[in-house]
Each structure stands twice: as C-alpha cells, then as structure tokens.
Scaffold this motif. Structure first.
Motif, PDB file in Angstrom:
ATOM      1  N   PHE A 243       0.829  -1.196   0.000  1.00 18.46           N
ATOM      2  CA  PHE A 243       0.000   0.000   0.000  1.00 18.46           C
ATOM      3  C   PHE A 243       0.868   1.251   0.000  1.00 18.46           C
ATOM      4  CE2 PHE A 243      -2.114   3.412   2.399  1.00 18.46           C
ATOM      5  CZ  PHE A 243      -3.213   3.626   1.576  1.00 18.46           C
ATOM      6  N   ALA A 244       1.937   1.243   0.802  1.00 22.30           N
ATOM      7  CA  ALA A 244       2.825   2.409   0.853  1.00 22.30           C
ATOM      8  C   ALA A 244       3.482   2.663  -0.498  1.00 22.30           C
ATOM      9  CB  ALA A 244       3.884   2.208   1.931  1.00 22.30           C
ATOM     10  N   ARG A 245       3.762   1.588  -1.214  1.00 23.09           N
ATOM     11  CA  ARG A 245       4.483   1.727  -2.483  1.00 23.09           C
ATOM     12  C   ARG A 245       3.557   2.021  -3.657  1.00 23.09           C
ATOM     13  NH1 ARG A 245       7.046  -2.579  -2.086  1.00 23.09           N
ATOM     14  NH2 ARG A 245       6.084  -3.993  -3.586  1.00 23.09           N
ATOM     15  N   THR A 246       2.375   1.385  -3.682  1.00 22.82           N
ATOM     16  CA  THR A 246       1.518   1.473  -4.866  1.00 22.82           C
ATOM     17  C   THR A 246       0.154   2.099  -4.586  1.00 22.82           C
ATOM     18  OG1 THR A 246       0.412  -0.675  -4.567  1.00 22.82           O
ATOM     19  CG2 THR A 246       2.583  -0.680  -5.655  1.00 22.82           C
ATOM     20  N   GLY A 247      -0.243   2.163  -3.310  1.00 19.80           N
ATOM     21  CA  GLY A 247      -1.576   2.651  -2.985  1.00 19.80           C
ATOM     22  C   GLY A 247      -2.642   1.578  -3.080  1.00 19.80           C
ATOM     23  N   LEU A 248      -2.240   0.347  -3.395  1.00 20.95           N
ATOM     24  CA  LEU A 248      -3.181  -0.773  -3.500  1.00 20.95           C
ATOM     25  C   LEU A 248      -2.629  -1.944  -2.674  1.00 20.95           C
ATOM     26  CD1 LEU A 248      -3.938  -0.610  -7.330  1.00 20.95           C
ATOM     27  CD2 LEU A 248      -5.444   0.125  -5.466  1.00 20.95           C
ATOM     28  N   PRO A 249      -3.182  -2.200  -1.491  1.00 20.30           N
ATOM     29  CA  PRO A 249      -2.565  -3.170  -0.594  1.00 20.30           C
ATOM     30  C   PRO A 249      -2.593  -4.606  -1.097  1.00 20.30           C
ATOM     31  CG  PRO A 249      -4.692  -2.441   0.258  1.00 20.30           C
ATOM     32  CD  PRO A 249      -4.354  -1.548  -0.891  1.00 20.30           C
ATOM     33  N   GLN A 250      -3.465  -4.950  -2.028  1.00 20.60           N
ATOM     34  CA  GLN A 250      -3.533  -6.330  -2.495  1.00 20.60           C
ATOM     35  C   GLN A 250      -2.768  -6.567  -3.780  1.00 20.60           C
ATOM     36  OE1 GLN A 250      -5.868  -4.147  -2.807  1.00 20.60           O
ATOM     37  NE2 GLN A 250      -7.096  -4.411  -4.653  1.00 20.60           N
ATOM     38  N   GLN A 251      -2.224  -5.524  -4.379  1.00 17.84           N
ATOM     39  CA  GLN A 251      -1.670  -5.643  -5.726  1.00 17.84           C
ATOM     40  C   GLN A 251      -0.385  -6.473  -5.762  1.00 17.84           C
ATOM     41  OE1 GLN A 251      -1.697  -2.137  -8.285  1.00 17.84           O
ATOM     42  NE2 GLN A 251       0.459  -2.502  -8.744  1.00 17.84           N
ATOM     43  N   CYS A 252       0.418  -6.400  -4.692  1.00 15.20           N
ATOM     44  CA  CYS A 252       1.761  -6.971  -4.774  1.00 15.20           C
ATOM     45  C   CYS A 252       1.826  -8.453  -4.408  1.00 15.20           C
ATOM     46  CB  CYS A 252       2.711  -6.191  -3.865  1.00 15.20           C
ATOM     47  SG  CYS A 252       2.754  -4.424  -4.207  1.00 15.20           S
ATOM     48  N   TYR A 253       1.304  -8.781  -3.237  1.00 18.80           N
ATOM     49  CA  TYR A 253       1.522 -10.140  -2.749  1.00 18.80           C
ATOM     50  C   TYR A 253       0.253 -10.830  -2.254  1.00 18.80           C
ATOM     51  CZ  TYR A 253       6.064  -7.841  -2.204  1.00 18.80           C
ATOM     52  OH  TYR A 253       7.194  -7.105  -2.400  1.00 18.80           O
ATOM     53  N   GLY A 254      -0.703 -10.038  -1.780  1.00 20.35           N
ATOM     54  CA  GLY A 254      -1.816 -10.620  -1.039  1.00 20.35           C
ATOM     55  C   GLY A 254      -2.610 -11.638  -1.841  1.00 20.35           C
ATOM     56  N   ASP A 255      -2.826 -12.818  -1.275  1.00 21.84           N
ATOM     57  CA  ASP A 255      -3.621 -13.823  -1.952  1.00 21.84           C
ATOM     58  C   ASP A 255      -5.109 -13.599  -1.720  1.00 21.84           C
ATOM     59  OD1 ASP A 255      -3.179 -14.342   0.710  1.00 21.84           O
ATOM     60  OD2 ASP A 255      -3.348 -16.509   0.505  1.00 21.84           O
ATOM     61  N   VAL A 256      -5.468 -12.750  -0.753  1.00 19.27           N
ATOM     62  CA  VAL A 256      -6.850 -12.333  -0.541  1.00 19.27           C
ATOM     63  C   VAL A 256      -6.949 -10.860  -0.915  1.00 19.27           C
ATOM     64  CG1 VAL A 256      -8.712 -12.028   1.127  1.00 19.27           C
ATOM     65  CG2 VAL A 256      -7.186 -14.010   1.311  1.00 19.27           C
ATOM     66  N   ALA A 257      -7.764 -10.556  -1.909  1.00 21.30           N
ATOM     67  CA  ALA A 257      -7.879  -9.178  -2.372  1.00 21.30           C
ATOM     68  C   ALA A 257      -8.541  -8.316  -1.303  1.00 21.30           C
ATOM     69  CB  ALA A 257      -8.686  -9.128  -3.659  1.00 21.30           C
TER      70      ALA A 257
END
Length: 296
Positions: A243-257
């Motif tokens: 979230f800090a990097r992209t503003g989207l907390p699920q975009q990078c790694y999260g398996d639960v959107a």
C-alpha cells in the motif's frame, strides 16, 4: 473539551471568553493544576457536555482541545465536510477486536451487573445510558467487564474508524478498512484480559519477531511468534508495504484481495490467522454511536 470545561468550572467560573479563560488558567498555580489530573479529578460534574455524554474523558486523557486555529474542528466533522488535505488520495485504517480492554480503569475485572450498570451511567451520561445498556447487555458477554470493553471498543475506536472510512470515501479518497482479530498467543498466556487489545497489531505489522514489546503493566516482553503468527506477520507486512508503495494493498503479494471501501458493500478485510473479507462491520452498533453524536 470536557476536561477543559471542568478546569474552567473549577478555577475560572467567572470567565466567559476564551481570552479571559486562558489568562485565568495561566495564573493558577501549576502544582494545583497538576493535582487535578484526570486520575483524581471527578470530571464533568457541572458541564452541559458531560451531563449529556458522561465521563468519556476518562477513556483518553491526552486528547487535544479544539481551539479553532491549530485544530479548527472535530476531525470527524472535518472529514464529513470534506475539509481534509486535498493531496490525500488513498487511506488505510482499521481497529482491533478488543480495543477497549486498556481503557476502562474505573471498572474492575470482577464487576457485577450492578457495577456495570452504574459504570454505564457515569461514563456515558443519562441520555445515552439506556441505549448503551440495551446494545451491550452484560448477559451477552462472558462478564460485565467484557461488555464494558466492547462498549469502549465500538464507541471510541471501531465506529469512529468506520465513520472516517465513510467520510473519506464520500470526498473521493480511495479507502481500505480492516479489523485485526488475532489474539497474540504469548500475550494471552500473560494476561487474559488483554484480548486483541489496542496496539496488538503492531508487532505483526513491523514483524517484531525476536523484538521487545512494552506491556501496559510496565514489563518488557520478548516477542516470540508461533509459526502461524510468523506467517501472519509476513502477510501483513506485505499488505502494508505494498500500500505504501503502490496505494493498492492487495496488488503486490496478497492472496486475498483487499476490497476498496464503499458505503453500499461496506467491505473490510478481517485479519487473523485466516484472512477473509467481511461486510457491514458492527453496523448496528455504529449506527447507534453515530446517531447519538458521540463524536461532536
């Protein structure tokens, strides 16, 4: 504000203007003022504010005063009215399952239902007490003390957080809401009254395995995660850093959107050893607290 009003009632009753009150308080002996700390001053004995809302100053003793300049208005109302930093485009916020366990010093763990009923009247005032009693009957919890803890969790933490998410969304801020529900295994062994307390998410967000946590009783506790807690911490770090990097907390790694919050679906992320999505978090309770203007 209730604390400030109480000091005026006690020391500067004849002053009716902000400048006069300020000048009066500056002349009061500092030792005398310090002696009237929230721990030994009976707050809200004469003010209109507290006859309506009770002794809520006892929950948080260090809250700032809304002075109209540095703090122009209540943050909740500022958000509702769109008076926020326009550069804020995204927000991530949430609370823990048992936020209130650290904020009810006026009620003992072995309190009776009668003690609890008296506590409600003292803390929330005559106008709110019946509604609070109906919403949080002691019989619904393992003890009256735990009922009180949930009152504080919802009224002072969870519902303001949800209302803030609603307000931010209304002015175009993409918002992500969470509830942290995992009781730290090591902490539960040391104090059964902590639960998923205020701040208990921090060792997981900052991945403090092998670190030190300062407990409310003053003890320093070495952090030791179980294997499943270590994995939970890793996932939380991934959500937060993404979230800090992209503003989207699920975009990078999260398996639960992690769903974007909006008032129609009212979705949040429920973070525990199992991470799931949830909707309409504490809706009935939060409707009560918002309708009764506790945050004004």
């Amino acid at each position: 504000q209730a604390g400030y009003d109480t000091f005026i009632d006690k020391f500067c009753q004849n002053e009716t203007t902000p400048s006069g009150q300020r000048s009066c308080l500056q002349k009061v002996n500092a030792t005398l003022l310090m002696g009237q700390s929230p721990d030994n001053l009976e707050w809200c004995t004469n003010t209109t504010c507290c006859s309506k809302y009770g002794n809520t100053i006892s929950f948080v003793k260090w809250a700032p005063v809304i002075d109209g300049k540095i703090i122009p208005g209540h943050p909740m109302n500022q958000v509702r009215n769109g008076k926020i930093n326009k550069s804020v485009k995204k927000a991530l916020l949430g609370t823990n399952l048992n936020e209130g366990t650290l904020f009810i010093p006026r009620l003992h763990h072995d309190a009776t239902p009668a003690d609890y009923e008296k506590w409600i009247g003292t803390e929330f005032g005559n106008s709110l007490a019946p509604g609070v009693q109906e919403l949080y009957p002691a019989s619904n919890y393992s003890s009256p003390w735990w009922a009180a803890a949930m009152c504080v969790t919802d009224g002072m933490m969870a519902c303001p957080s949800r209302a803030t998410a609603t307000g931010l969304t209304a002015v175009g801020v993409e918002t992500f809401l969470y509830q942290f529900v995992h009781e730290w295994d090591e902490g539960a062994l040391l104090d059964k009254y902590l639960g998923v307390c205020h701040g208990s998410e921090l060792p997981f967000i900052f991945h403090l395995d092998d670190g030190i946590v300062h407990l409310p009783n003053g003890d320093d506790l070495p952090v030791v995660f179980t294997l499943r807690e270590h994995l939970l911490s890793t996932r939380m770090v991934q959500y937060w850093t993404c979230f800090a990097r992209t503003g989207l907390p699920q975009q990078c790694y999260g398996d639960v959107a992690w769903p974007v919050y909006n008032t129609s679906s009212d979705m949040n992320l429920r973070i525990g050893l199992e991470i799931t999505t949830n909707s309409h978090l504490k809706e009935k309770a939060c409707d009560f607290w918002i309708d009764n203007l506790v945050y004004d």
